[in-house]
Design an enzyme around this catalytic site. Structure first.
Site, short mmCIF file in Angstrom:
data_model
loop_
_atom_site.label_atom_id
_atom_site.label_comp_id
_atom_site.label_asym_id
_atom_site.label_seq_id
_atom_site.Cartn_x
_atom_site.Cartn_y
_atom_site.Cartn_z
CD GLU A 33 5.54 -5.21 -10.08
OE1 GLU A 33 6.32 -5.35 -9.11
OE2 GLU A 33 4.46 -4.63 -10.01
N GLY A 76 0.86 -1.18 0.00
CA GLY A 76 0.00 0.00 0.00
C GLY A 76 0.89 1.23 0.00
CB SER A 107 4.45 -3.47 -2.28
OG SER A 107 4.46 -2.19 -2.82
CB ALA A 108 4.27 -0.53 1.61
#
Length: 244
Positions: A199, A97, A127-128
């Site tokens: 990714e 996020g 991610s975060a």
């Protein structure tokens, strides 16, 4: 000699390009990492915390089968829950996020300090959540939608991650900085190595080793040309020399 930190799985994202099922590309790594443990999910980088926790629980169970996933945000004292967690039976997954929001909230509720202290607790992030495992959050791609209260992070690994790493498109009409140029700006002021995870890629830190898996990545070090990294590359040497 101090004990080595417990395993960490640090994902660029939940799925590689073209994949419809979240986490399916990393099912084996996640199954081994979780090892039947209760998973405390930290959703504070997101907006709707209950919905995000439910999405991740469903996605993981779809890939791994029955799993005990619990929202850490639902605990009366989430920091105490982590401080009291049994490393043989529990682990933590920090979701993606907005990294600045994640740093703000985990700093405010004590989870950040608890994660720093519980190096014996297995850690997964996407991610975060992967940014939070680094020394700082300064190589995130996110907008600072809140004051994070500081840039220092958990420091589970001594290198920085840039998740969702994008290569420059020579046909693009965009004239702002490329991702590589932004990381170069980071190295104008900081010496810590940065791994740009494309990714579908993740870093696996375990037993004093660091390995790239899932997909390719790009390594940036101050004073060096960027290096292409293939899946399976052993990056253990970065644990000893993260700034070289």
């Amino acid at each position: 000699m101090p004990d080595l930190p417990a395993d960490a799985l640090l994902f660029s994202n939940s799925r590689p390009p073209g994949a419809a099922v979240p986490f399916a590309h990393a099912a084996d790594a996640l199954r081994e990492h979780l090892g039947g443990r209760t998973l405390w999910f930290a959703p504070w980088a997101g907006d709707d915390l209950d919905a995000y926790t439910g999405f991740v629980a469903d996605a993981l169970e779809n890939v791994l089968g029955p799993l005990d996933v619990r929202g850490l945000h639902r605990e009366p004292d989430p920091a105490a829950t982590l401080r009291d967690a049994d490393p043989d039976r529990e682990t933590v997954f920090v979701g993606g996020g907005n990294t600045f929001r994640l740093r703000r909230r985990t700093g405010d509720n004590g989870v950040l300090d608890a994660l720093r202290a519980r190096t014996d607790l297995r850690y997964a992030g996407a991610s975060a959540g992967s940014n939070l495992a680094c020394p700082t959050i300064m190589t995130t791609n996110d907008m600072p939608i809140v004051d994070p209260g500081g840039y220092d992070a958990v420091g589970r690994i001594p290198v920085q991650i840039n998740p969702h790493y994008l290569d420059a498109d020579p046909h693009s009409t965009h004239r702002g900085e490329t991702r590589e140029e932004r990381i170069h700006e980071f190295h104008q002021e900081n010496a810590v190595a940065v791994v740009g995870l494309r990714e579908g890629a993740w870093l696996h830190a375990t037993a004093g080793t660091l390995t790239l898996d899932g997909h390719t990545a790009r390594l940036f070090r101050r004073g060096h040309e960027p290096e292409e990294l293939a899946a399976g590359t052993d990056l253990t040497w970065l644990l000893a020399t993260p700034t070289s």
